[in-house]
Design an enzyme around this catalytic site. Structure first.
Site: not given
Ligand code: EPZ
Length: 432
Positions: A24-25, A94, A118, A123, A307, A399
């Protein structure tokens, strides 16, 4: 559509082989990137999920044609007709933020609102927006509507304060068609980043270093459509293995990339499971007792994936001994724990730490999924528990998992998808 739930009859060992679905991701950012590619893009191994349908609707709203049949998506782009993503679609997932880079790159404008997905604590999307500013975008916000515009994107040196997966993906897509070179430092190194870079390069982009901390993108102006197969879903693969570990028996996932799952697989071994890995097949056998794993900490790739945290906690709640889990990425990723407690688990949460004391047996209960992986975790616990579990909130599981009930049934765990009303009627015997 009527709300549905799963009725899972647990307590039997699991046996069988599950072909791993497409990730998915990875499929979602690839679909978003396809809007930058002129002509036709064909994506294979696209999982049949509600999030994929949402991405298809967003593409169509922007003027692309998007048809999905079985596991293939065909996206045709002969000129975009819009640059705004409706708030209702933004709220659904997201990954709607993944359209930011592609739209800015190809329509010079992207209008959106805060993405949903989620609820794992705050986020924000500040890193995405800051990176687009570095590439030359002007961004304004009014009443929750975020307008990003860039007559021309220009390559830049960008350092992410933390290796955000989504922000890295948006930089890759926007920079692919920008003028000049972009150097992205502290990039995320997840396998999904490599998949996106491979796809974009096949469309004519010039990206090097993906999978490492520094990625270089030489802007090429335009991209063309291609035919591409989405990488296998390492999180879904781990989910089925955790179910096998929790319930016992022998579960095999095929078509996986075990090298991308090393940290997660090492946890299964530490818990006492025997793994046999050959040619993309991971066979897990658990005949003896499952053991607690002392300490696990979620980290960006190649660390233990956040995850996998919920599926592994569910699995270890039926182990002998104690595990300490620390969640370092998201503030609020233990919502499923309250539901596991209803099934007899013994888990204490303090801030971002969960202390899981394995219990001799879990029992079935009436529980609700509150997010995608938490929902999968409850399914795992239900497979290991004695008796029947009613698992609600199926919308979250749909999802991210293609036919969750079908996979459980194929492994020998009797699982029925029922309308919520008929399930309650069956349980209470009340028809009034
Ligand atoms: C991706 O989310 C995945 N989602 C998530 O999977 C996964 O948990 C995550 O990466 C970490 O591996 C998708 O690919 C659609 P991040 P993403 O930006 O891109 C902070 C699932 O269950 N952050 O790496 O949203 C954020 O709050 C989902 O399949 C900021 O502060 O993750 C978090 O603490 C859930 N500002 C950390 O970075 C920003 O602008 C990592 O988030 C962006 C992120």
């Amino acid at each position: 559509m009527a709300e549905e739930l799963l009725r899972i009859r647990g307590g039997s060992t699991l046996h069988g082989e599950v072909p791993v679905q497409g990730a998915k991701n990875s499929a979602l950012p690839l679909m978003a990137a396809a809007l930058m590619c002129s002509g036709e893009t064909v994506l294979h191994r696209v999982p049949r999920l509600t999030d994929i349908r949402t991405a298809g609707r967003i593409l169509e709203g922007l003027g692309c044609a998007c048809r999905t049949e079985e596991n293939t998506a065909v996206i045709r782009q002969h000129g975009l007709s819009g640059s705004e993503i409706p708030d209702a679609e933004m709220r659904r997932m997201r990954s709607s933020i993944m359209f930011l880079g592609p739209l800015l790159g190809s329509a010079q404008e992207c209008i959106l609102t805060m993405p949903g997905g989620c609820e794992l604590g705050p986020r924000p999307i500040d890193l995405h927006l800051d990176a687009m500013r570095r590439l030359g975008a002007e961004i304004s916000e009014q009443g929750g509507r975020i307008c990003c515009r860039a007559k021309r994107l220009r390559g830049a040196r960008i350092t992410l304060p933390l290796p955000s997966v989504g922000a890295t993906e948006n930089v890759l897509t926007a920079a692919a068609v920008a003028e000049g070179e972009t150097v992205l430092c502290n990039a995320a190194r997840e396998p999904e980043i490599c998949d996106l870079a491979r796809f974009l390069n096949q469309c004519g982009a010039r990206i090097s270093g993906a999978g490492g901390g520094t990625v270089t993108v030489a802007g090429v102006g335009t991209l063309h459509g291609t035919e591409y197969t989405v990488m296998p879903d390492r999180i879904a693969a781990m989910t089925w293995l955790c179910a096998g570990a929790a319930a016992g028996g022998c579960v095999c996932v095929s078509g996986a990339v075990p090298q991308e799952m090393e940290t997660a697989l090492s946890v299964l071994e530490a818990a006492g499971c025997r793994l046999r890995i050959r040619d993309g097949r991971i066979e897990l056998r658990r005949t003896g007792v499952l053991r607690g794993v002392r300490y696990i900490r979620t980290m960006p790739y190649p660390g233990f994936p956040t995850d996998d945290q919920a599926p592994v906690c569910a699995m270890l709640s039926a182990a002998r001994g104690t595990t300490v889990m620390e969640e370092t990425l998201f503030e609020s990723r233990y919502k499923y724990v309250g539901e596991l407690l209803r099934m007899g688990a013994d888990i204490r949460i303090s801030g971002r730490t969960a202390v899981i004391t394995g219990v001799p047996a879990l029992h079935g209960a009436d529980v609700s999924a509150m997010d995608l992986r938490g929902g999968a975790a409850l399914g795992i616990a239900a497979a290991a528990a004695s008796g029947e579990t009613l698992l609600r909130g199926l919308g979250h599981i749909d999802r991210g998992y293609e036919d969750f009930a079908g996979v459980f049934n194929s492994l020998g765990c009797e699982t029925v998808r029922l309308p919520v009303f008929s399930a309650s009627t069956e349980k209470t015997g009340c028809t009034a």
